[in-house]
Design a protein around this motif. Structure first.
Motif, PDB file in Angstrom:
ATOM      1  N   LYS A 210       0.883  -1.173   0.000  1.00 18.34           N
ATOM      2  CA  LYS A 210       0.000   0.000   0.000  1.00 18.34           C
ATOM      3  C   LYS A 210       0.916   1.216   0.000  1.00 18.34           C
ATOM      4  O   LYS A 210       1.112   1.875   1.019  1.00 18.34           O
ATOM      5  CB  LYS A 210      -0.934   0.015   1.203  1.00 18.34           C
ATOM      6  CG  LYS A 210      -2.009   1.101   1.092  1.00 18.34           C
ATOM      7  CD  LYS A 210      -2.993   1.079   2.254  1.00 18.34           C
ATOM      8  CE  LYS A 210      -4.058   2.153   2.034  1.00 18.34           C
ATOM      9  NZ  LYS A 210      -5.026   2.216   3.156  1.00 18.34           N
ATOM     10  N   PRO A 211       1.483   1.550  -1.164  1.00 16.33           N
ATOM     11  CA  PRO A 211       2.682   2.391  -1.204  1.00 16.33           C
ATOM     12  C   PRO A 211       2.460   3.899  -1.219  1.00 16.33           C
ATOM     13  O   PRO A 211       3.051   4.619  -2.025  1.00 16.33           O
ATOM     14  CB  PRO A 211       3.372   1.922  -2.493  1.00 16.33           C
ATOM     15  CG  PRO A 211       2.229   1.544  -3.388  1.00 16.33           C
ATOM     16  CD  PRO A 211       1.168   0.966  -2.481  1.00 16.33           C
ATOM     17  N   HIS A 212       1.592   4.415  -0.347  1.00 10.93           N
ATOM     18  CA  HIS A 212       1.557   5.863  -0.162  1.00 10.93           C
ATOM     19  C   HIS A 212       2.906   6.282   0.413  1.00 10.93           C
ATOM     20  O   HIS A 212       3.300   5.787   1.488  1.00 10.93           O
ATOM     21  CB  HIS A 212       0.436   6.269   0.786  1.00 10.93           C
ATOM     22  CG  HIS A 212      -0.934   5.974   0.283  1.00 10.93           C
ATOM     23  ND1 HIS A 212      -1.488   6.624  -0.799  1.00 10.93           N
ATOM     24  CD2 HIS A 212      -1.876   5.080   0.710  1.00 10.93           C
ATOM     25  CE1 HIS A 212      -2.709   6.173  -1.014  1.00 10.93           C
ATOM     26  NE2 HIS A 212      -2.965   5.235  -0.121  1.00 10.93           N
ATOM     27  N   PRO A 213       3.650   7.162  -0.245  1.00  7.62           N
ATOM     28  CA  PRO A 213       5.026   7.439   0.198  1.00  7.62           C
ATOM     29  C   PRO A 213       5.126   8.031   1.599  1.00  7.62           C
ATOM     30  O   PRO A 213       6.010   7.657   2.373  1.00  7.62           O
ATOM     31  CB  PRO A 213       5.564   8.403  -0.869  1.00  7.62           C
ATOM     32  CG  PRO A 213       4.364   8.935  -1.588  1.00  7.62           C
ATOM     33  CD  PRO A 213       3.319   7.869  -1.502  1.00  7.62           C
ATOM     34  N   GLY A 214       4.241   8.960   1.940  1.00  8.92           N
ATOM     35  CA  GLY A 214       4.299   9.549   3.272  1.00  8.92           C
ATOM     36  C   GLY A 214       3.956   8.549   4.355  1.00  8.92           C
ATOM     37  O   GLY A 214       4.599   8.495   5.414  1.00  8.92           O
ATOM     38  N   GLN A 215       2.959   7.739   4.102  1.00 14.30           N
ATOM     39  CA  GLN A 215       2.583   6.680   5.038  1.00 14.30           C
ATOM     40  C   GLN A 215       3.752   5.722   5.248  1.00 14.30           C
ATOM     41  O   GLN A 215       4.052   5.323   6.380  1.00 14.30           O
ATOM     42  CB  GLN A 215       1.375   5.931   4.472  1.00 14.30           C
ATOM     43  CG  GLN A 215       0.936   4.713   5.258  1.00 14.30           C
ATOM     44  CD  GLN A 215      -0.227   4.021   4.573  1.00 14.30           C
ATOM     45  OE1 GLN A 215      -1.376   4.390   4.751  1.00 14.30           O
ATOM     46  NE2 GLN A 215       0.075   3.023   3.760  1.00 14.30           N
ATOM     47  N   GLY A 216       4.413   5.355   4.154  1.00 14.97           N
ATOM     48  CA  GLY A 216       5.567   4.474   4.266  1.00 14.97           C
ATOM     49  C   GLY A 216       6.699   5.108   5.045  1.00 14.97           C
ATOM     50  O   GLY A 216       7.407   4.419   5.803  1.00 14.97           O
ATOM     51  N   GLN A 217       6.887   6.423   4.871  1.00 14.40           N
ATOM     52  CA  GLN A 217       7.924   7.130   5.620  1.00 14.40           C
ATOM     53  C   GLN A 217       7.657   7.069   7.120  1.00 14.40           C
ATOM     54  O   GLN A 217       8.571   6.817   7.917  1.00 14.40           O
ATOM     55  CB  GLN A 217       7.994   8.575   5.158  1.00 14.40           C
ATOM     56  CG  GLN A 217       9.003   9.430   5.911  1.00 14.40           C
ATOM     57  CD  GLN A 217      10.434   9.056   5.592  1.00 14.40           C
ATOM     58  OE1 GLN A 217      10.971   9.492   4.592  1.00 14.40           O
ATOM     59  NE2 GLN A 217      11.045   8.231   6.430  1.00 14.40           N
TER      60      GLN A 217
END
Length: 518
Positions: A252-259
């Motif tokens: 689920k590669p939302h960049p901010g969520q992954g950060q």
């Protein structure tokens, strides 16, 4: 020319201005007008075109006509040069609290950024005076209330214009004084505004944009602080670090969520915390924290785009293209982008308050805190019955959270028709920005409570004989150590207001360096 310049002063008029530039000026950095020849030529051409055109009996809104619905009223030539002064004066009706010095400096920077684009028909002299005010720390005192955010921030910006002509009050040497006495002390003569200049200063989005810049900066820091608090809470609750695994977030590669997940995962140092967990799945306020904080983190890039585009735009009316010799009547003063950005930001931030409030609830309640004392009291067993630890702090956090959530009603949908139905659809951008700051203020209070509670919880958790102390990793221990420099573990009940206020002040000052290498 502008006095007291330094090589590090932020230059206006050529290169784009960033949110960070405005924040730096708010906190004391200097400003100067660019020495770029092309930019200065554009500024001069715009001012010269206005001066020539009205004298040749050209019709220019707000120069040879009245303002707003009064645009059908012609101004005779002998009164044109008096008109700007009247504009500054009849808009002097702001109410409510007044913006502090930091906000005032940001407002000066935002207005200078727009006017120095060279499409507003103002003279270099006026731009240099705005930069001079920043350099000399002459900051107009501006009431917060009175703008509908279309036709610009007319009333609050009238206080900027008035200060330039020597009227009303300013902050100077961190004291409130009349601008007349300050200008005299600085050996500066009040400006006489040229025909388009009163309108150019006031008919723009500088107040809402300045507030948006400061709000963005605070929200960006809160995302990091909420992440660190979540990691502390996860350890204190003997949570499951596998919830923050990179493989999980790769699908689920939302960049901010992954950060956010990576930051928490790194804080937990992976496997050590998992050994302390007796739950396959933690409750949502821990397990789903990256998904909640991640909404804010993923919003920051497009919020930056909205804010910085507005910041670097010519946003008054009419636009004066001096080089092409066009007067372009439009509505660039409309603050819709800032209104939407601030309505969105305050919602994302309020969700951070709600998240930390729920995490605190888990820490307090013996049904959910995995063996911590009730209300995080550090009292000994023989005195536990009269000690209540963080019970009232949690109540306070719930109150601050509820108020933050209440303020998330979008201001931008509350348009009002005003000014003889000329301003019949308005943005409410300044109200949205002020609401956002209130939500930030309340959320910082919740974060202060959450940080103290998490620090207390980790201190108490260390007393458990079966707790793996290695779960408190170096980043988390360092955070606890820094908090405990001003906050002693609550063993016996005591008032915690001063510690909370101290924490809020440190949050506002971005005291803790969080995730510096990411």
């Amino acid at each position: 020319m502008t006095s007291k310049t330094a090589p590090t002063d932020i230059a206006f008029g050529a290169a784009p201005i960033t949110i960070e530039d405005v924040v730096a000026i708010a906190r004391g950095a200097g400003a100067r007008l660019t020495d770029d020849a092309d930019a200065l030529a554009r500024i001069n051409a715009s001012a010269r075109f206005v001066s020539d055109l009205w004298r040749e009996e050209g019709v220019i809104y707000g120069v040879t006509t009245g303002y707003g619905d009064s645009c059908t009223v012609s101004i005779p030539p002998h009164l044109v040069e008096e008109l700007p002064l009247h504009l500054t004066r009849f808009h002097g009706c702001g109410l409510g609290r007044e913006f502090d010095r930091e906000h005032g400096r940001a407002i000066l920077a935002a207005r200078l950024a727009s006017l120095s684009r060279g499409y507003s028909g103002v003279r270099v002299e006026l731009l240099e005076r705005l930069a001079d005010y920043i350099q000399r720390d002459i900051v107009p005192v501006i009431p917060e209330e009175g703008s509908v955010g279309a036709s610009g921030d007319l009333t609050p910006l009238s206080y900027v214009a008035a200060s330039l002509v020597g009227e009303r009050d300013v902050y100077y040497n961190r004291e409130r004084k009349t601008v007349a006495e300050v200008l005299a002390a600085e050996k500066l003569a009040p400006l006489k505004l040229a025909p388009k200049e009163g309108l150019a200063i006031m008919n723009g989005t500088a107040v809402m944009t300045a507030v948006a810049c400061l709000a963005f900066d605070r929200a960006q820091y809160l995302a990091k602080l909420a992440t660190r608090i979540t990691a502390m809470v996860s350890v204190a609750l003997k949570g499951n670090s596998n919830h923050f695994d990179g493989k999980l977030f790769s699908v689920k590669p939302h960049p901010g969520q992954g950060q956010i997940a990576r930051w928490i995962h790194n804080d937990l140092d992976a496997g050590e915390v998992a050994r302390n967990s007796d739950r396959l799945q933690d409750r949502y306020s821990v397990r789903c924290a990256p998904h909640i904080i991640g909404v804010l983190q993923d919003s920051l890039p497009w919020l930056r785009q909205f804010i910085e585009t507005e910041l670097n735009s010519a946003n008054d009316n009419p636009i004066i293209d001096g080089e092409g010799e066009h007067v372009l009547h439009g509505g660039h003063f409309y603050g819709g982008h800032i209104a939407f950005a601030m309505d969105a930001l305050k919602t994302a931030v309020a969700n951070i308050a709600d998240l930390i409030d729920r995490q605190m609830a888990l820490l307090m309640d013996v049904k959910f805190n995995n063996g911590l004392p009730a209300n995080l009291s550090g009292a000994t067993a023989d005195r536990a019955m009269i000690n209540h630890g963080f019970k009232a702090v949690q109540i306070g956090a719930s109150a601050w959270t509820a108020e933050a959530l209440k303020h998330t009603m979008p201001a931008s949908v509350f348009s009002r028709s005003t000014e003889c139905h000329n301003q019949d659809k308005v943005s409410m951008g300044t109200i949205a920005a002020r609401d956002c700051e209130r939500v930030l203020e309340l959320t910082e209070q919740v974060a202060a409570a959450g940080l103290l509670a998490a620090t207390q919880a980790l201190t108490l958790r260390r007393r458990d004989a079966d707790f793996n102390a290695d779960a408190i990793t170096l980043p988390l221990q360092d955070m606890c150590d820094q908090v405990q420099q001003y906050f002693a573990t609550v063993e016996e009940d005591r008032p915690l207001e001063s510690a909370l206020r101290d924490s809020v002040s440190r949050i506002r000052a971005q005291h803790w360096e969080l995730y510096p290498n990411d």
